[in-house]
Design a protein around this motif. Structure first.
Motif, PDB file in Angstrom:
ATOM      1  N   UNK A 173       0.833  -1.206   0.000  1.00  0.00           N
ATOM      2  CA  UNK A 173       0.000   0.000   0.000  1.00  0.00           C
ATOM      3  C   UNK A 173       0.868   1.257   0.000  1.00  0.00           C
ATOM      4  N   UNK A 174       2.005   1.175   0.679  1.00  0.00           N
ATOM      5  CA  UNK A 174       2.938   2.309   0.685  1.00  0.00           C
ATOM      6  C   UNK A 174       3.509   2.538  -0.704  1.00  0.00           C
ATOM      7  N   UNK A 175       3.887   1.464  -1.405  1.00  0.00           N
ATOM      8  CA  UNK A 175       4.425   1.580  -2.757  1.00  0.00           C
ATOM      9  C   UNK A 175       3.376   2.160  -3.692  1.00  0.00           C
ATOM     10  N   UNK A 176       2.129   1.694  -3.577  1.00  0.00           N
ATOM     11  CA  UNK A 176       1.053   2.200  -4.419  1.00  0.00           C
ATOM     12  C   UNK A 176       0.864   3.702  -4.222  1.00  0.00           C
ATOM     13  N   UNK A 177       0.924   4.145  -2.969  1.00  0.00           N
ATOM     14  CA  UNK A 177       0.761   5.572  -2.681  1.00  0.00           C
ATOM     15  C   UNK A 177       1.905   6.382  -3.276  1.00  0.00           C
ATOM     16  N   UNK A 178       3.118   5.859  -3.210  1.00  0.00           N
ATOM     17  CA  UNK A 178       4.266   6.559  -3.794  1.00  0.00           C
ATOM     18  C   UNK A 178       4.140   6.631  -5.312  1.00  0.00           C
ATOM     19  N   UNK A 179       3.605   5.591  -5.933  1.00  0.00           N
ATOM     20  CA  UNK A 179       3.386   5.616  -7.385  1.00  0.00           C
ATOM     21  C   UNK A 179       2.328   6.652  -7.749  1.00  0.00           C
ATOM     22  N   UNK A 180       1.306   6.779  -6.919  1.00  0.00           N
ATOM     23  CA  UNK A 180       0.265   7.797  -7.165  1.00  0.00           C
ATOM     24  C   UNK A 180       0.872   9.196  -7.073  1.00  0.00           C
ATOM     25  N   UNK A 181       1.834   9.372  -6.165  1.00  0.00           N
ATOM     26  CA  UNK A 181       2.469  10.687  -6.020  1.00  0.00           C
ATOM     27  C   UNK A 181       3.276  11.050  -7.266  1.00  0.00           C
ATOM     28  N   UNK A 182       3.625  10.038  -8.073  1.00  0.00           N
ATOM     29  CA  UNK A 182       4.338  10.266  -9.336  1.00  0.00           C
ATOM     30  C   UNK A 182       3.368  10.490 -10.486  1.00  0.00           C
ATOM     31  N   UNK A 183       2.071  10.495 -10.182  1.00  0.00           N
ATOM     32  CA  UNK A 183       1.070  10.778 -11.196  1.00  0.00           C
ATOM     33  C   UNK A 183       0.436   9.565 -11.830  1.00  0.00           C
ATOM     34  N   UNK A 184       0.741   8.378 -11.320  1.00  0.00           N
ATOM     35  CA  UNK A 184       0.204   7.149 -11.902  1.00  0.00           C
ATOM     36  C   UNK A 184      -1.015   6.673 -11.120  1.00  0.00           C
ATOM     37  N   UNK A 185      -1.868   5.917 -11.800  1.00  0.00           N
ATOM     38  CA  UNK A 185      -2.963   5.213 -11.135  1.00  0.00           C
ATOM     39  C   UNK A 185      -2.394   3.900 -10.611  1.00  0.00           C
ATOM     40  N   UNK A 186      -2.615   3.595  -9.343  1.00  0.00           N
ATOM     41  CA  UNK A 186      -2.028   2.390  -8.751  1.00  0.00           C
ATOM     42  C   UNK A 186      -3.034   1.700  -7.844  1.00  0.00           C
ATOM     43  N   UNK A 187      -3.105   0.378  -7.976  1.00  0.00           N
ATOM     44  CA  UNK A 187      -3.987  -0.446  -7.159  1.00  0.00           C
ATOM     45  C   UNK A 187      -3.142  -1.487  -6.435  1.00  0.00           C
ATOM     46  N   UNK A 188      -3.356  -1.648  -5.139  1.00  0.00           N
ATOM     47  CA  UNK A 188      -2.588  -2.605  -4.340  1.00  0.00           C
ATOM     48  C   UNK A 188      -3.468  -3.788  -3.950  1.00  0.00           C
ATOM     49  N   UNK A 189      -2.909  -5.001  -4.078  1.00  0.00           N
ATOM     50  CA  UNK A 189      -3.616  -6.221  -3.706  1.00  0.00           C
ATOM     51  C   UNK A 189      -2.693  -7.101  -2.877  1.00  0.00           C
ATOM     52  N   UNK A 190      -3.239  -7.693  -1.845  1.00  0.00           N
ATOM     53  CA  UNK A 190      -2.490  -8.674  -1.053  1.00  0.00           C
ATOM     54  C   UNK A 190      -2.758 -10.048  -1.666  1.00  0.00           C
ATOM     55  N   UNK A 191      -1.714 -10.633  -2.269  1.00  0.00           N
ATOM     56  CA  UNK A 191      -1.865 -11.905  -2.980  1.00  0.00           C
ATOM     57  C   UNK A 191      -0.654 -12.787  -2.696  1.00  0.00           C
ATOM     58  N   UNK A 192      -0.902 -14.051  -2.373  1.00  0.00           N
ATOM     59  CA  UNK A 192       0.162 -15.039  -2.265  1.00  0.00           C
ATOM     60  C   UNK A 192       0.182 -15.806  -3.585  1.00  0.00           C
ATOM     61  N   UNK A 193       1.129 -15.469  -4.441  1.00  0.00           N
ATOM     62  CA  UNK A 193       1.157 -16.034  -5.791  1.00  0.00           C
ATOM     63  C   UNK A 193       1.487 -17.522  -5.814  1.00  0.00           C
ATOM     64  N   UNK A 194       1.911 -18.067  -4.681  1.00  0.00           N
ATOM     65  CA  UNK A 194       2.161 -19.508  -4.623  1.00  0.00           C
ATOM     66  C   UNK A 194       0.849 -20.289  -4.601  1.00  0.00           C
ATOM     67  N   UNK A 195      -0.241 -19.605  -4.259  1.00  0.00           N
ATOM     68  CA  UNK A 195      -1.545 -20.258  -4.144  1.00  0.00           C
ATOM     69  C   UNK A 195      -2.334 -20.053  -5.429  1.00  0.00           C
ATOM     70  N   UNK A 196      -2.459 -21.109  -6.202  1.00  0.00           N
ATOM     71  CA  UNK A 196      -3.070 -21.037  -7.536  1.00  0.00           C
ATOM     72  C   UNK A 196      -4.484 -20.443  -7.510  1.00  0.00           C
ATOM     73  N   UNK A 197      -5.326 -20.950  -6.641  1.00  0.00           N
ATOM     74  CA  UNK A 197      -6.717 -20.492  -6.612  1.00  0.00           C
ATOM     75  C   UNK A 197      -6.809 -19.025  -6.201  1.00  0.00           C
TER      76      UNK A 197
END
Length: 268
Positions: free
Chosen positions: A72-96
């Protein structure tokens, strides 16, 4: 020996000629402004630096990581650079979980056109002292998670005849290194996935969907202070991200960083 010397000289000459050609005829760069870019493992090191690079290009960012506060901190910093940013909590090891959140992204944000597979688990240890669960984690994060995200987002790229898939691998994907047998073998798998997918897309006539594989040396924050691998030059995540961005903008299939490590597989 003569063949080896001849082959090495030929590679050096080709690399020199390629550099000269690029100096006078620079590669055309594409625009990624407005592209929906999904980055896995986006909260730390290379993922974070890559997110900032895309934010500077005004891409729409979808950032995945297991660290809720950091992402969420990274997403906010990207927004401060003028970008649209969405943050998701995801464990990519879990297929489903990957498939479920991917459906949410497609429904609420749109079709991902650039996928940066950067999830990674790393452990420096002798193979026999590495716990079975950690070995499984490394393969699930470093190879299998890339399969799940590709299967989730590639169909839309094929339907739109537009897309780019990036595999964050390592020079370990070409050369095995002591104390990193499991990590190396997982990265060999990632490189193989990239090469196989690239060939499949060409066979299917999907020439507008590009692929890039990034193979850097170790980053400075990757190694403990008491371990010194003098054979490698350590690189910064920010520098690596800049090189990766240049490779994406010019549709490079393979990126070795620093540049000279591309000779390691040949010398091997």
């Amino acid at each position: 020996l003569r063949f080896f010397v001849f082959w090495t000289c030929a590679i050096l000459i080709c690399s020199l000629l390629d550099a000269v050609v690029e100096l006078f005829f620079p590669k055309k760069r594409k625009s990624v402004t407005g592209d929906i870019v999904l980055i896995t493992g986006a909260a730390h090191k290379l993922g974070r630096a890559t997110a900032y690079e895309f934010a500077k290009h005004q891409s729409k960012l979808v950032l995945w990581d297991t660290d809720k506060e950091a992402i969420e901190e990274i997403a906010e910093e990207c927004r401060s650079l003028g970008a649209v940013a969405h943050a998701f909590v995801v464990d990519c090891k879990k297929r489903e979980e990957v498939y479920r959140v991917a459906d949410q992204v497609k429904r609420d944000i749109g079709d991902v056109s650039i996928l940066i597979n950067n999830t990674e688990v790393r452990k420096i240890a002798v193979l026999m002292s590495t716990k079975d669960e950690l070995i499984q984690d490394m393969f699930e994060a470093n190879v299998l998670s890339y399969c799940w995200t590709i299967k989730a987002f590639l169909p839309a790229m094929m339907a739109n005849d537009h897309g780019h898939i990036v595999t964050a691998a390592s020079i370990n994907g070409y050369v095995g290194i002591p104390l990193m047998a499991t990590f190396s073998s997982s990265k060999f798998g990632a490189v193989g996935l990239h090469e196989g997918l690239d060939q499949e897309l060409r066979i299917l006539g999907m020439n507008k969907i590009k692929t890039t594989c990034l193979c850097p040396t170790f980053m400075k924050s990757d190694l403990p202070n008491n371990l010194r691998l003098k054979e490698f030059i350590l690189v910064e995540a920010e520098d690596t991200a800049k090189v990766l961005m240049e490779g994406i903008l010019t549709d490079q299939k393979m990126i070795f960083f620093p540049w000279w490590i591309k000779f390691i597989p040949i010398l091997k």
